[in-house]
Enzyme design. Sequence first.
Site, short mmCIF file in Angstrom:
data_model
loop_
_atom_site.label_atom_id
_atom_site.label_comp_id
_atom_site.label_asym_id
_atom_site.label_seq_id
_atom_site.Cartn_x
_atom_site.Cartn_y
_atom_site.Cartn_z
N ASP A 77 0.85 -1.19 0.00
CA ASP A 77 0.00 0.00 0.00
C ASP A 77 0.89 1.24 0.00
O ASP A 77 1.69 1.44 0.92
CB ASP A 77 -0.91 -0.02 1.24
CG ASP A 77 -1.83 1.18 1.31
OD1 ASP A 77 -2.51 1.45 0.32
OD2 ASP A 77 -1.83 1.88 2.34
N THR A 110 -3.21 5.09 -4.00
CA THR A 110 -2.15 5.84 -3.31
C THR A 110 -0.79 5.66 -3.97
O THR A 110 0.06 6.54 -3.89
CB THR A 110 -2.06 5.41 -1.83
OG1 THR A 110 -1.97 3.99 -1.76
CG2 THR A 110 -3.28 5.87 -1.06
N THR A 111 -0.59 4.50 -4.62
CA THR A 111 0.66 4.29 -5.37
C THR A 111 0.58 4.98 -6.73
O THR A 111 1.54 5.62 -7.16
CB THR A 111 0.93 2.78 -5.55
OG1 THR A 111 0.83 2.13 -4.28
CG2 THR A 111 2.31 2.53 -6.12
N ASP A 411 -9.23 -0.16 2.68
CA ASP A 411 -9.19 0.27 1.28
C ASP A 411 -10.46 -0.14 0.55
O ASP A 411 -11.00 0.63 -0.26
CB ASP A 411 -7.96 -0.31 0.56
CG ASP A 411 -6.68 0.44 0.92
OD1 ASP A 411 -6.76 1.37 1.74
OD2 ASP A 411 -5.62 0.10 0.38
#
Length: 543
Positions: A77, A110-111, A411
């Site tokens: 994550d 988020t990446t 998530d």
Amino acid sequence: RVSLPCLPLIARSKPKTHLATMMKGETKEDHKQQDDVRKGNIVAAKAIADAVRTSLGPRGMDKMIQSGQGEVIITNDGATILKQMSVAHPTAKMMVELSKLQDIEAGDGTTSVVVIAGGLLNCCGQLLNRGIHPNQISEAFQLACTRATEIMREISIPVDFADREALIKCTTTSLSSKVVSQSSGLLAPLAVDAVSRVADPLEQSVDLNNIRIVRKLGGTVDETEMVEGLVFTQKAAKGAGGPTRVQNAKIAVLQFQLSPPKTDIENSVVISDYQQMDRVLKEERNYIADLCKKIAKTGCNVILLQKSILRDAITDLGVHFLSKLKIMLIRDIERDEIEFICKTLQCVPIASVDALRPEKLGKADLVEEFATSDGKVIKVTGVAKPCRTVSILCRGSNKLVLEENERSIHDALCVVRSLFKKRHMIPGGSAPEMEVSTQLMEYAKKLSGVESYCVRAFAEALEIIPATLAENAGLNPITIVTELRIRHAKGEKHAGINVRKGIISDMAEENVLQPLLVSTSALELATECVRMILKIDGVVPTL
């Protein structure tokens, strides 16, 4: 009359003053310093993007993070990796904040947001080297971002919140890149059902604080379950033979201590003989017995006792009296859990014994203690309707899996919330980024000058997502991106990378879907961060 020969005119330049020479020298020095600052910022931000780039997609690698205290975290994550990373450079910290903002806004991607920002900064470096002014790049990027979000809306598919299967498909896509992806068949429906329970159809948002995730070590990820009620990891205080199962429970949430009172100031009581000692013990016994009788008088048969920091919340004598009265006791309830418990049970916390009233008690059909492989848990089920809260009991065979399972569930919940806020979804597998890139290339041809050049660079930068997905899946990124470009140019808007089969296919048919909010938020936040970095031309140290 005399004719004079024509002499060539010689243009004389005015002699430069010392001031003009000095000003020009200063300008050159300033420009060099500004360029160095920008290049330094771009290099620092790109280093952060490269660090998490290998974690993108279903075939992305995991990172093992070791803290100074020796704690180990295994995750892919982006927000978790960057949060744990020790970063000193101010611009690198901006990338960490960028990932955190995406986590707050959408909960997923988020990446991706950091990788997109890294790709845009790489293009910025090339544009700056060609002598284009940072302000021109910034304005063109904003124009391209606005157009990109419009393109994503055009290719999006409307979703009905009553369509449970569509929501599960979206959530499964989010979980496919997690460590616990093999359990996505269980976790995806669980997340959808949890959000559906707490969602208010009249509002455009979901408060995830109404979903409480409780971790319990032991078992496997497949044993994770949703409970319509409450789950406590504490065991019932049954040292004196108290009940562990109560039907038709009347529950009191107590915020006062069932122990002898103490003075506010430090003092010492000197007891000189046994008679005085017996009298003190007798008074304590009578005081606690009186408290327990008042509690029993209200009809209460289950007590949730808040943890106390001043003195013992309850003594052994208090536990003994409650057991005799057949009242189940669950102690060490944290202060920050009280609000959630009261909202679930629809009761009122009781701060003093004088405030005890039957109408302040919560009701539930059953309160029961269950044994697990690592201790016991208590479940409160059959709470009064309407109940707008849900508890999720999260399981894992070890601490690392348990923590990753909790992050994955969070998530998944955020993905369902994103669909609730913006009820559109788009295909995954880098299909939206490639379609945006293709259409921006055409859009750039309609513009003129530097603007056209910068928009084309923005479009090329978005190709970093399909290239990274292909690279992480072990495919040839050049071949895959070229073929993708051709397919999108032919009008196949949903064509994306199927990393499991190693081919390009229609992502909508493959059920690889994601919320529109995740992609648009990632693009907007990344562009905003890059524009901010471009505008920095100096670092001013402070004392």
